[in-house]
Design an enzyme around this catalytic site. Sequence first.
Site, PDB file in Angstrom:
ATOM      1  N   GLU A  20      -2.301  -9.085   3.310  1.00 46.52           N
ATOM      2  CA  GLU A  20      -2.648  -9.569   4.653  1.00 46.52           C
ATOM      3  C   GLU A  20      -4.145  -9.475   4.932  1.00 46.52           C
ATOM      4  O   GLU A  20      -4.642 -10.081   5.890  1.00 46.52           O
ATOM      5  CB  GLU A  20      -1.842  -8.801   5.713  1.00 46.52           C
ATOM      6  CG  GLU A  20      -2.337  -7.418   6.066  1.00 46.52           C
ATOM      7  CD  GLU A  20      -1.961  -6.331   5.064  1.00 46.52           C
ATOM      8  OE1 GLU A  20      -2.217  -5.152   5.374  1.00 46.52           O
ATOM      9  OE2 GLU A  20      -1.423  -6.650   3.983  1.00 46.52           O
ATOM     10  N   CYS A  37       0.840  -1.198   0.000  1.00 38.81           N
ATOM     11  CA  CYS A  37       0.000   0.000   0.000  1.00 38.81           C
ATOM     12  C   CYS A  37       0.879   1.254   0.000  1.00 38.81           C
ATOM     13  O   CYS A  37       1.608   1.493  -0.948  1.00 38.81           O
ATOM     14  CB  CYS A  37      -0.990  -0.039   1.155  1.00 38.81           C
ATOM     15  SG  CYS A  37      -2.361   1.141   0.945  1.00 38.81           S
ATOM     16  N   HIS A  90      -3.679  -4.966  -0.148  1.00 40.38           N
ATOM     17  CA  HIS A  90      -3.209  -5.510   1.132  1.00 40.38           C
ATOM     18  C   HIS A  90      -3.285  -7.040   1.100  1.00 40.38           C
ATOM     19  O   HIS A  90      -4.363  -7.603   1.314  1.00 40.38           O
ATOM     20  CB  HIS A  90      -4.087  -4.996   2.278  1.00 40.38           C
ATOM     21  CG  HIS A  90      -3.854  -3.571   2.625  1.00 40.38           C
ATOM     22  ND1 HIS A  90      -2.948  -3.179   3.580  1.00 40.38           N
ATOM     23  CD2 HIS A  90      -4.411  -2.435   2.135  1.00 40.38           C
ATOM     24  CE1 HIS A  90      -2.958  -1.861   3.676  1.00 40.38           C
ATOM     25  NE2 HIS A  90      -3.835  -1.380   2.810  1.00 40.38           N
TER      26      HIS A  90
END
Length: 201
Positions: free
Chosen positions: A185, A80, A183
Amino acid sequence: MIALIDYKAGNLNSVAKAFEKIGAINFIAKNPKDLQKADKLLLPGVGSFKEAMKNLKELGFIEALKEQVLVQKKPILGICLGMQLFLERGYEGGVCEGLGFIEGEVVKFEEDLNLKIPHMGWNELEILKQDPLYQGINNKSDFYFVHSFYVKCKDEFVSAKAQYGHKFVASLQKDRIFATQFHPEKSQNLGLKLLENFARL
């Protein structure tokens, strides 16, 4: 061992938990010397480009990152805002110099496109080149984005694009420098797969 760089501009816990799920050893790097212990680096990031660069400078990470990435050639993944900082400059809060790992700049989505800003949610990737991060990940897979700014750079560094009003850069790869605007994650199993691919480099 993967160093998660703590420069007061990223949610390190969610990234650390994702690496733990796939069994990848990681630690929080709180100062530049910590980077020497790692064989891979990860630069997360949320917030302002200018503030993030200020934090990196004050904590002494800028020169250390350039040494580890450009001289030592350690693999690095930017997520990001972390990806955006790899570029030469950004315009959030005024013109600000970035790390300069990749030629290009970071600009805001045009407000006259009738788009909700930030771009937030799942979006489909168009994978454009063989990037080791996408091994085992199909084209047109969905990943999770949250951002108001996007990268403009040469096509040779773009490994994937997505569409939001117009096509924009979803990921970058130059030598052993990797970066995602989305992202991983927060992108469930496919995100974990991408992080696993990075951990295995």
